[in-house]
Write an enzyme that holds these catalytic residues in place. Structure first.
Site, PDB file in Angstrom:
ATOM      1  N   THR A  33     -34.333  33.728   3.045  1.00  0.00           N
ATOM      2  CA  THR A  33     -33.239  34.663   2.742  1.00  0.00           C
ATOM      3  C   THR A  33     -31.943  33.881   2.636  1.00  0.00           C
ATOM      4  O   THR A  33     -31.596  33.121   3.542  1.00  0.00           O
ATOM      5  CB  THR A  33     -33.082  35.733   3.843  1.00  0.00           C
ATOM      6  OG1 THR A  33     -32.858  35.081   5.103  1.00  0.00           O
ATOM      7  CG2 THR A  33     -34.283  36.649   3.925  1.00  0.00           C
ATOM      8  N   GLU A  85     -28.602  39.262   4.202  1.00  0.00           N
ATOM      9  CA  GLU A  85     -29.513  38.207   3.751  1.00  0.00           C
ATOM     10  C   GLU A  85     -30.308  38.675   2.547  1.00  0.00           C
ATOM     11  O   GLU A  85     -30.949  39.715   2.597  1.00  0.00           O
ATOM     12  CB  GLU A  85     -30.511  37.873   4.853  1.00  0.00           C
ATOM     13  CG  GLU A  85     -29.889  37.635   6.194  1.00  0.00           C
ATOM     14  CD  GLU A  85     -30.959  37.436   7.257  1.00  0.00           C
ATOM     15  OE1 GLU A  85     -32.146  37.310   6.908  1.00  0.00           O
ATOM     16  OE2 GLU A  85     -30.586  37.411   8.425  1.00  0.00           O
ATOM     17  N   ILE A  88     -34.491  36.501  -2.875  1.00  0.00           N
ATOM     18  CA  ILE A  88     -34.584  36.612  -4.325  1.00  0.00           C
ATOM     19  C   ILE A  88     -36.055  36.519  -4.710  1.00  0.00           C
ATOM     20  O   ILE A  88     -36.779  35.619  -4.239  1.00  0.00           O
ATOM     21  CB  ILE A  88     -33.757  35.498  -5.007  1.00  0.00           C
ATOM     22  CG1 ILE A  88     -32.292  35.579  -4.522  1.00  0.00           C
ATOM     23  CG2 ILE A  88     -33.822  35.627  -6.527  1.00  0.00           C
ATOM     24  CD1 ILE A  88     -31.408  34.450  -5.011  1.00  0.00           C
TER      25      ILE A  88
HETATM   26  C1  LIG Z   1     -36.585  42.718   2.788  1.00  0.00           C
HETATM   27  C2  LIG Z   1     -36.289  42.325   4.201  1.00  0.00           C
HETATM   28  C3  LIG Z   1     -36.541  43.232   5.214  1.00  0.00           C
HETATM   29  C4  LIG Z   1     -36.287  42.901   6.551  1.00  0.00           C
HETATM   30  N1  LIG Z   1     -36.546  43.808   7.531  1.00  0.00           N
HETATM   31  C5  LIG Z   1     -36.297  43.498   8.812  1.00  0.00           C
HETATM   32  C6  LIG Z   1     -36.544  44.443   9.858  1.00  0.00           C
HETATM   33  O1  LIG Z   1     -36.954  45.590   9.630  1.00  0.00           O
HETATM   34  N2  LIG Z   1     -36.306  44.052  11.143  1.00  0.00           N
HETATM   35  C7  LIG Z   1     -35.822  42.816  11.443  1.00  0.00           C
HETATM   36  O2  LIG Z   1     -35.628  42.539  12.609  1.00  0.00           O
HETATM   37  N3  LIG Z   1     -35.560  41.907  10.477  1.00  0.00           N
HETATM   38  C8  LIG Z   1     -35.779  42.224   9.181  1.00  0.00           C
HETATM   39  N4  LIG Z   1     -35.518  41.313   8.187  1.00  0.00           N
HETATM   40  C9  LIG Z   1     -34.755  40.136   8.516  1.00  0.00           C
HETATM   41  C10 LIG Z   1     -35.587  38.963   8.948  1.00  0.00           C
HETATM   42  O3  LIG Z   1     -35.823  39.057  10.319  1.00  0.00           O
HETATM   43  C11 LIG Z   1     -34.690  37.779   8.603  1.00  0.00           C
HETATM   44  O4  LIG Z   1     -34.717  37.633   7.201  1.00  0.00           O
HETATM   45  C12 LIG Z   1     -35.059  36.542   9.294  1.00  0.00           C
HETATM   46  O5  LIG Z   1     -34.713  36.669  10.651  1.00  0.00           O
HETATM   47  C13 LIG Z   1     -34.400  35.317   8.701  1.00  0.00           C
HETATM   48  O6  LIG Z   1     -33.177  35.038   9.270  1.00  0.00           O
HETATM   49  P1  LIG Z   1     -32.376  33.710   8.920  1.00  0.00           P
HETATM   50  O7  LIG Z   1     -31.862  33.849   7.524  1.00  0.00           O
HETATM   51  O8  LIG Z   1     -31.242  33.669   9.902  1.00  0.00           O
HETATM   52  O9  LIG Z   1     -33.302  32.550   9.060  1.00  0.00           O
HETATM   53  C14 LIG Z   1     -35.764  41.628   6.849  1.00  0.00           C
HETATM   54  C15 LIG Z   1     -35.505  40.701   5.823  1.00  0.00           C
HETATM   55  C16 LIG Z   1     -35.763  41.046   4.514  1.00  0.00           C
HETATM   56  C17 LIG Z   1     -35.482  40.055   3.416  1.00  0.00           C
HETATM   57  N1  LIG Z   2     -36.364  32.949  -3.294  1.00  0.00           N
HETATM   58  C1  LIG Z   2     -35.383  32.602  -2.451  1.00  0.00           C
HETATM   59  N2  LIG Z   2     -34.559  33.554  -1.912  1.00  0.00           N
HETATM   60  C2  LIG Z   2     -33.590  33.210  -1.064  1.00  0.00           C
HETATM   61  N3  LIG Z   2     -33.360  31.939  -0.631  1.00  0.00           N
HETATM   62  C3  LIG Z   2     -34.139  30.950  -1.124  1.00  0.00           C
HETATM   63  C4  LIG Z   2     -35.192  31.239  -2.044  1.00  0.00           C
HETATM   64  N4  LIG Z   2     -35.802  30.070  -2.357  1.00  0.00           N
HETATM   65  C5  LIG Z   2     -35.176  29.099  -1.691  1.00  0.00           C
HETATM   66  N5  LIG Z   2     -34.166  29.604  -0.932  1.00  0.00           N
HETATM   67  C6  LIG Z   2     -33.301  28.769  -0.060  1.00  0.00           C
HETATM   68  O1  LIG Z   2     -33.711  29.022   1.275  1.00  0.00           O
HETATM   69  C7  LIG Z   2     -32.557  29.314   2.086  1.00  0.00           C
HETATM   70  C8  LIG Z   2     -32.899  30.373   3.111  1.00  0.00           C
HETATM   71  O2  LIG Z   2     -33.946  30.018   3.972  1.00  0.00           O
HETATM   72  P1  LIG Z   2     -33.920  30.574   5.464  1.00  0.00           P
HETATM   73  O3  LIG Z   2     -35.130  30.052   6.123  1.00  0.00           O
HETATM   74  O4  LIG Z   2     -33.660  32.039   5.465  1.00  0.00           O
HETATM   75  O5  LIG Z   2     -32.701  29.776   6.067  1.00  0.00           O
HETATM   76  P2  LIG Z   2     -31.308  30.248   6.683  1.00  0.00           P
HETATM   77  O6  LIG Z   2     -31.632  30.740   8.044  1.00  0.00           O
HETATM   78  O7  LIG Z   2     -30.456  29.026   6.686  1.00  0.00           O
HETATM   79  O8  LIG Z   2     -30.794  31.358   5.826  1.00  0.00           O
HETATM   80  C9  LIG Z   2     -31.501  29.843   1.126  1.00  0.00           C
HETATM   81  O9  LIG Z   2     -30.199  29.609   1.618  1.00  0.00           O
HETATM   82  C10 LIG Z   2     -31.800  29.088  -0.149  1.00  0.00           C
HETATM   83  O10 LIG Z   2     -31.051  27.857  -0.162  1.00  0.00           O
HETATM   84 MG   LIG Z   3     -31.791  33.213   5.668  1.00  0.00          MG
END
Ligand SMILES: Cc1cc2nc3c(=O)[nH]c(=O)nc-3n(C[C@H](O)[C@H](O)[C@H](O)COP(=O)(O)O)c2cc1C
Ligand SMILES: Nc1ncnc2c1ncn2[C@@H]1O[C@H](COP(=O)(O)OP(=O)(O)O)[C@@H](O)[C@H]1O
Ligand SMILES: [Mg+2]
Length: 181
Positions: A33, A85, A88
């Site tokens: 994300t 977050e 894509i």
């Molecule tokens: C489509 C989508 C749905 C999500 N739904 C939930 C949810 O219902 N509950 C939750 O705790 N996190 C949810 N998440 C968030 C994930 O826990 C989160 O993307 C993950 O912790 C990554 O965090 P980071 O970007 O800090 O690594 C969702 C993320 C996405 C993209």
């Molecule tokens: N399809 C995608 N959607 C979103 N982020 C992507 C995708 N492919 C690669 N990335 C890369 O992965 C990173 C997110 O990974 P993630 O594990 O959520 O790390 P962070 O906790 O730093 O957000 C984005 O910031 C981007 O640089």
């Molecule tokens: Mg992320």
């Protein structure tokens, strides 16, 4: 009613630089994300409910792809800070931290939930992705893929909703902004 409240806020246009999160998306979930900075989160309409949304996304001036977006505190991880977050729905060859991400939020899928296992969270996200893919094929939603917001990063026309770090704006030209839920 919650859905009425959401309808008033969508579509929401925003743009910001991709920042680092907790690194869980890719590593623990297999679903990366791209996280927005606080400035973008703070510019969400104040009464927009937390939850999972879908819409369109673009990295820098690249192609526009379908996306799903989580807005809130990630109850499964009990984050202390509200995040925004975007996953894509496209395979990228490399990370794009520090790039400019532009999104148009068009529809609401569900509220944020806690889950009893990581697998349940992953299944829920995969269902969200399937729902977003389907909804975004609708004629009214496809129009936004070609919105001038994605081709015009420098100038704003219409109501400005956020200016961080580039201009993010609401542009109601030529599109029925209340036609989506
Ligand atoms: C489509 C989508 C749905 C999500 N739904 C939930 C949810 O219902 N509950 C939750 O705790 N996190 C949810 N998440 C968030 C994930 O826990 C989160 O993307 C993950 O912790 C990554 O965090 P980071 O970007 O800090 O690594 C969702 C993320 C996405 C993209
Ligand atoms: N399809 C995608 N959607 C979103 N982020 C992507 C995708 N492919 C690669 N990335 C890369 O992965 C990173 C997110 O990974 P993630 O594990 O959520 O790390 P962070 O906790 O730093 O957000 C984005 O910031 C981007 O640089
Ligand atoms: Mg992320």
């Amino acid at each position: 009613m919650k859905l009425d409240k959401i309808m008033k806020c969508l579509p929401h246009f925003c743009r910001g630089v991709v920042v680092k999160g907790f690194g869980r998306g890719s590593k623990q979930l297999g679903i990366p994300t791209a996280n927005f900075p606080d400035s973008v989160v703070e510019n969400l309409p104040c009464d927009l409910p937390t939850g999972i949304y879908y819409g369109w996304a673009q990295v820098n001036s690249g192609e526009v792809h379908k996306m799903v977006l989580s807005v809130g505190w990630n109850p499964y991880y009990k984050n202390e800070k509200k995040s925004m977050e975007t996953h894509i729905i496209h395979s990228f060859n490399e990370d794009f931290y520090d790039s400019v991400l532009s999104i148009i939020m068009l529809g609401y899928i569900r509220g944020e939930e806690n889950f009893s296992s990581l697998d349940d969270l992953i299944s829920a996200i995969n269902n969200d992705i399937a729902k977003a893919k389907f909804e975004l094929d609708g004629e009214e939603r496809i129009k936004y893929k070609h919105h001038s917001f994605f081709s015009d990063h420098e100038t704003s026309h219409g109501k400005v909703s956020a200016i961080q770090p580039l201009k993010a704006h609401l542009n109601n030209d030529a599109l029925d902004t209340n036609s989506n839920l």
